[in-house]
Scaffold this motif. Sequence first.
Motif, short mmCIF file in Angstrom:
data_model
loop_
_atom_site.label_atom_id
_atom_site.label_comp_id
_atom_site.label_asym_id
_atom_site.label_seq_id
_atom_site.Cartn_x
_atom_site.Cartn_y
_atom_site.Cartn_z
N LYS A 158 0.83 -1.22 0.00
CA LYS A 158 0.00 0.00 0.00
C LYS A 158 0.86 1.26 0.00
N SER A 159 2.01 1.20 0.72
CA SER A 159 2.86 2.38 0.86
C SER A 159 3.65 2.67 -0.42
N HIS A 160 3.63 1.74 -1.39
CA HIS A 160 4.42 1.94 -2.61
C HIS A 160 3.70 2.83 -3.62
N GLU A 161 2.40 3.07 -3.39
CA GLU A 161 1.58 3.90 -4.30
C GLU A 161 1.70 3.41 -5.74
N GLY A 162 1.67 2.09 -5.90
CA GLY A 162 1.65 1.52 -7.25
C GLY A 162 2.99 1.56 -7.98
N LEU A 163 4.08 1.94 -7.30
CA LEU A 163 5.38 2.02 -7.98
C LEU A 163 6.27 0.86 -7.55
N ASP A 164 6.93 0.24 -8.51
CA ASP A 164 7.93 -0.78 -8.17
C ASP A 164 9.29 -0.10 -8.18
N LEU A 165 9.80 0.19 -6.98
CA LEU A 165 11.03 0.98 -6.88
C LEU A 165 12.28 0.21 -7.33
N ASN A 166 12.12 -1.09 -7.62
CA ASN A 166 13.25 -1.81 -8.22
C ASN A 166 13.35 -1.52 -9.71
N LYS A 167 12.23 -0.99 -10.27
CA LYS A 167 12.22 -0.71 -11.71
C LYS A 167 12.22 0.80 -11.99
N VAL A 168 11.43 1.52 -11.21
CA VAL A 168 11.32 2.97 -11.40
C VAL A 168 12.65 3.63 -11.01
N THR A 169 13.16 4.54 -11.83
CA THR A 169 14.42 5.21 -11.46
C THR A 169 14.14 6.35 -10.49
N ALA A 170 15.19 6.79 -9.82
CA ALA A 170 15.05 7.92 -8.88
C ALA A 170 14.52 9.15 -9.63
N ARG A 171 15.01 9.34 -10.86
CA ARG A 171 14.58 10.50 -11.65
C ARG A 171 13.06 10.46 -11.91
N GLU A 172 12.55 9.27 -12.26
CA GLU A 172 11.11 9.12 -12.54
C GLU A 172 10.28 9.35 -11.27
N LEU A 173 10.77 8.82 -10.16
CA LEU A 173 10.04 8.99 -8.89
C LEU A 173 9.96 10.47 -8.52
N ILE A 174 11.10 11.16 -8.64
CA ILE A 174 11.14 12.58 -8.26
C ILE A 174 10.24 13.40 -9.18
N SER A 175 10.22 13.05 -10.48
CA SER A 175 9.43 13.86 -11.42
C SER A 175 7.93 13.70 -11.13
N LYS A 176 7.56 12.55 -10.54
CA LYS A 176 6.15 12.34 -10.17
C LYS A 176 5.71 13.41 -9.15
N TYR A 177 6.66 13.88 -8.34
CA TYR A 177 6.33 14.89 -7.33
C TYR A 177 6.62 16.31 -7.83
N GLY A 178 7.15 16.41 -9.06
CA GLY A 178 7.37 17.73 -9.67
C GLY A 178 8.38 18.61 -8.95
N LEU A 179 9.42 18.01 -8.36
CA LEU A 179 10.38 18.82 -7.59
C LEU A 179 11.35 19.57 -8.50
N GLU A 180 11.75 20.75 -8.05
CA GLU A 180 12.68 21.58 -8.82
C GLU A 180 14.10 21.04 -8.73
N LEU A 198 20.45 9.10 -10.25
CA LEU A 198 19.15 9.48 -10.80
C LEU A 198 18.64 8.46 -11.82
N ASP A 199 19.56 7.76 -12.48
CA ASP A 199 19.14 6.81 -13.50
C ASP A 199 19.21 5.36 -13.02
N GLN A 200 19.35 5.20 -11.69
CA GLN A 200 19.34 3.86 -11.11
C GLN A 200 18.01 3.64 -10.39
N PRO A 201 17.67 2.36 -10.08
CA PRO A 201 16.39 2.11 -9.39
C PRO A 201 16.26 2.96 -8.13
N ALA A 202 15.04 3.44 -7.89
CA ALA A 202 14.82 4.41 -6.81
C ALA A 202 14.92 3.80 -5.42
N LEU A 203 14.87 2.46 -5.33
CA LEU A 203 14.83 1.85 -3.99
C LEU A 203 16.05 2.23 -3.16
N GLY A 204 17.24 2.19 -3.77
CA GLY A 204 18.47 2.53 -3.04
C GLY A 204 18.42 3.98 -2.55
#
Length: 371
Positions: free
Chosen positions: A81-103, A123-129
Amino acid sequence: MMPKFMMANGSLVRILIHTDVTKYLNFKAVDGSYVYNKKKVHKVPATDVEALKSPLMGLFEKRRARKFFIYVQDYDDNDPKSHEGLDLNKVTARELISKYGLEDDTIDFIGHALALHSNDSYLDQPALGFIKRMKLYAESLARFQGGSPYIYPLYGLGELPQAFARLSAVYGGTYMLHKPECKVEFDADGKATGVTSEGETAKCKKVVCDPSYLPDKVKKVGKVARAICIMSHPIPDTNNSHSAQVILPQKQLGRKSDMYLFCCSYAHNVAPKGKYIAFVSAEAETDNPEVELKPGVDLLGPVEEILYDTYDRYVPTNDHAADSCFISASYDPTTHFETTVNDVIEMYTKITGKVLDLSVDLSAASAASEE
């Protein structure tokens, strides 16, 4: 001489508790953690509450950052439930951050001052780390309710090998200190059989050493430049902290990797009363440390004495199964021990064939740190 603090909830603290070395050491929390942004030094906000107060972000950015911090705080590997539908082993840090629209500036301090990445390749590695490193920062910060996630031994890092030496002696280990010109001896098959110094050879089945003892079994991977400064005042703009870290993200300086300021003082019993020791360190990108480290040295204010030093970084190239030599990697310029400890744990597994279980009761160390 290594300008490194320890993450209060990090792996080195877990090792110290696991091995019971903590009984020989006293720690004190480090006063502050700061980041350099737009030519100014700011406190690093590490929680949603601090984010709302920080001058590092404008009002709307604060709201976005707060949402992101809450996502990180609530993230749990075992709770989908806490993952909000994201698999952080696949999603990159860059993609995760862009979801929140950070500068970009926000990403800069989150990636470098909270997750403590030394360059932007994360930024281009899986976001889990990335998320785990942010959580480590937040958990370390919460641990001692100090102004930073770091702790440091009273009397300095020289206490760490000393504490392990004491424990080793309890178990029958022998120390021979200050032995000159140690030479590793090998048999006809190229396996290590002992170490010779001053005409005496200590026989052994395995040799564990740093790269300086076996220069033909390592390769150079980089160089660290650092300035060691003696001062009579804390680093300016760090709220008069007796001990502090300031991270200068690469982008703010137009570099390929971060620069770090480390400061400690008589408060940790590492300098005479009234004196402060500051280190400026970075992965060397030129052959001129004085010029290269200037952006960091300029933040220190008046310096009474300054010493420049560079050293090469090595990693082992040998096959330990063939030669029975276990060589550590050189210290990197980061201001904490997480990278070093990963190397040590890998060496432990290679040497013993066992995997170190570091799930320990962390409350054991908090008592010692309060003293």
